[in-house]
Write a protein that holds these residues in place. Structure first.
Motif, PDB file in Angstrom:
ATOM      1  N   THR A 163       0.847  -1.187   0.000  1.00 12.58           N
ATOM      2  CA  THR A 163       0.000   0.000   0.000  1.00 12.58           C
ATOM      3  C   THR A 163       0.887   1.243   0.000  1.00 12.58           C
ATOM      4  OG1 THR A 163      -0.167   0.034   2.422  1.00 12.58           O
ATOM      5  CG2 THR A 163      -1.876  -1.200   1.214  1.00 12.58           C
ATOM      6  N   GLN A 164       0.252   2.393   0.073  1.00 10.61           N
ATOM      7  CA  GLN A 164       0.960   3.674   0.054  1.00 10.61           C
ATOM      8  C   GLN A 164       1.776   3.828  -1.239  1.00 10.61           C
ATOM      9  OE1 GLN A 164      -0.150   5.699   1.878  1.00 10.61           O
ATOM     10  NE2 GLN A 164      -0.270   5.177   4.044  1.00 10.61           N
ATOM     11  N   VAL A 165       1.193   3.341  -2.348  1.00 14.42           N
ATOM     12  CA  VAL A 165       1.838   3.487  -3.650  1.00 14.42           C
ATOM     13  C   VAL A 165       0.994   4.411  -4.522  1.00 14.42           C
ATOM     14  CG1 VAL A 165       3.205   1.383  -3.734  1.00 14.42           C
ATOM     15  CG2 VAL A 165       0.780   1.275  -4.291  1.00 14.42           C
ATOM     16  N   ALA A 166       1.611   5.469  -5.014  1.00 19.64           N
ATOM     17  CA  ALA A 166       0.958   6.373  -5.947  1.00 19.64           C
ATOM     18  C   ALA A 166       0.967   5.734  -7.343  1.00 19.64           C
ATOM     19  CB  ALA A 166       1.680   7.718  -5.975  1.00 19.64           C
ATOM     20  N   TYR A 167       0.264   6.366  -8.274  1.00 20.72           N
ATOM     21  CA  TYR A 167       0.180   5.808  -9.633  1.00 20.72           C
ATOM     22  C   TYR A 167       1.572   5.629 -10.243  1.00 20.72           C
ATOM     23  CZ  TYR A 167      -0.896   5.146 -14.519  1.00 20.72           C
ATOM     24  OH  TYR A 167      -0.949   4.635 -15.788  1.00 20.72           O
ATOM     25  N   GLU A 168       2.421   6.606 -10.083  1.00 18.73           N
ATOM     26  CA  GLU A 168       3.778   6.532 -10.646  1.00 18.73           C
ATOM     27  C   GLU A 168       4.528   5.324 -10.106  1.00 18.73           C
ATOM     28  OE1 GLU A 168       7.911   9.117 -10.276  1.00 18.73           O
ATOM     29  OE2 GLU A 168       6.000  10.192 -10.251  1.00 18.73           O
ATOM     30  N   ASP A 169       4.340   5.023  -8.833  1.00 22.66           N
ATOM     31  CA  ASP A 169       5.019   3.884  -8.216  1.00 22.66           C
ATOM     32  C   ASP A 169       4.533   2.569  -8.818  1.00 22.66           C
ATOM     33  OD1 ASP A 169       6.051   5.851  -6.464  1.00 22.66           O
ATOM     34  OD2 ASP A 169       4.399   5.536  -5.055  1.00 22.66           O
ATOM     35  N   ALA A 170       3.211   2.450  -8.981  1.00 27.93           N
ATOM     36  CA  ALA A 170       2.650   1.231  -9.556  1.00 27.93           C
ATOM     37  C   ALA A 170       3.131   1.041 -10.989  1.00 27.93           C
ATOM     38  CB  ALA A 170       1.122   1.294  -9.509  1.00 27.93           C
ATOM     39  N   ALA A 171       3.150   2.124 -11.765  1.00 30.29           N
ATOM     40  CA  ALA A 171       3.601   2.035 -13.149  1.00 30.29           C
ATOM     41  C   ALA A 171       5.086   1.678 -13.230  1.00 30.29           C
ATOM     42  CB  ALA A 171       3.329   3.358 -13.865  1.00 30.29           C
ATOM     43  N   ALA A 172       5.879   2.197 -12.294  1.00 27.93           N
ATOM     44  CA  ALA A 172       7.314   1.895 -12.283  1.00 27.93           C
ATOM     45  C   ALA A 172       7.547   0.418 -11.979  1.00 27.93           C
ATOM     46  CB  ALA A 172       8.029   2.771 -11.263  1.00 27.93           C
TER      47      ALA A 172
END
Length: 313
Positions: free
Chosen positions: A135-144
């Motif tokens: 958790t605590q993942v922004a969209y950019e983090d998930a895409a990375a």
């Protein structure tokens, strides 16, 4: 060599045969309307949300630093006091008594130091949570993460088609009754939100994530498409569906953001609901349900899973 790489990427994933389905719902929230036929090509999807253990491997091998761990840029938050521009994220805090449900700030707090490593703020850890969704993942983090793994994030249509598990028009991922067996079938809030919580299977007295696989999978063998954590998709959010007047569109996605005048970050569609979704507040633990989340948002109930399309990783 390409075949070997692709086999490695697909390992552990579930293949979803392409088809068409009725996307959306007419019975709940306006943004889910109208129901419309959609077609998707075959694809592979993770059987459950990305776990803390998997995300830890990504960070260790790539050196990636998540959005919540970075100092926010002052120009992105012009109304913030300089002292408030500290790395952190949103954390849920239950109230001690019933409150009006018209203001989410009554139970959400921006907590400096909160991140995927410390999902509930400084002092919280991931001890014993390797099999829980990150958790605590922004969209950019998930895409990375998806790019590092040779995968992508799903479109909203792919996610909903997979979550339905072959039950085209059912309300829930398992059918039309919320508790057909008389017990919880997913990690959602049962009780009076946001103060009275009745634990279900795999839960403690405090609301939170459960290990992936705690609850039974849907008809396609996918876990946690209902509750546990919201999941990012690639689609930009619009307050309603567009319906074709002639035929079911193939592999639809919304690639253009709609920004309001004061909005600095576009919103993406998140799906699936979470452990904080309750019948008296957020009845969005249904495949058709959808919500918009700004790309910079990281919270303790938001994660993701990945797909690989048959055209390649």
């Amino acid at each position: 060599m390409a075949t070997a790489i692709r086999a490695q990427v697909h390992r552990g994933m579930v293949r979803i045969a392409g088809g068409d389905f009725g996307m959306g719902s007419e019975d709940y929230f306006p943004e889910e309307r109208p129901v419309h036929r959609v077609r998707v090509d075959s694809f592979w999807i993770d059987p459950h949300p990305v776990t803390n253990a998997a995300f830890r491997r990504f960070v260790k091998q790539s050196g990636y630093i998540t959005v919540a761990e970075r100092i926010p840029a002052a120009e992105d938050y012009p109304d913030a006091e300089p002292a408030d521009l500290a790395p952190g994220a949103l954390v849920f805090r239950p109230t001690s008594r019933p409150v009006s449900l018209d203001n989410w700030r009554r139970w959400w707090r921006y907590v400096p130091g909160a991140s995927w490593r410390h999902p509930h703020g400084p002092g919280s850890t991931l001890d014993g949570l390797d099999r829980h969704p990150v958790t605590q993942v922004a969209y950019e983090d998930a895409a990375a993460y998806a790019a590092w793994a040779g995968k992508q994030l799903p479109t909203e249509a792919e996610w909903e088609y997979a979550a339905r598990g072959g039950l085209d028009s059912a309300i829930y991922a398992w059918g039309d009754e919320f508790e057909p067996t008389g017990r919880h079938l997913a990690n959602v809030w049962v009780g009076a939100f946001p103060w009275k919580f009745h634990p279900g299977r795999g839960q403690t007295s405090t609301p939170g994530t459960t290990a992936v696989g705690t609850y039974s999978p849907n008809g396609y063998g996918l876990y946690d498409v209902t509750g546990n954590v919201w999941e990012w998709t690639v689609d930009f959010f619009r307050p309603g569906h567009s319906a074709s007047s002639c035929c079911a569109p193939l592999n639809p996605r919304v690639d253009t953001p709609e920004l309001e005048a004061a909005q600095r970050f576009p919103r993406r569609v998140v799906k699936g609901g979470s452990y904080l979704c309750a019948a008296d507040y957020c009845l969005r633990y249904r495949p058709a349900a959808r919500q918009g989340q700004t790309e910079d948002t990281a919270t303790c109930h938001l994660g993701f899973r990945c797909v690989v399309r048959d055209g390649g990783p």
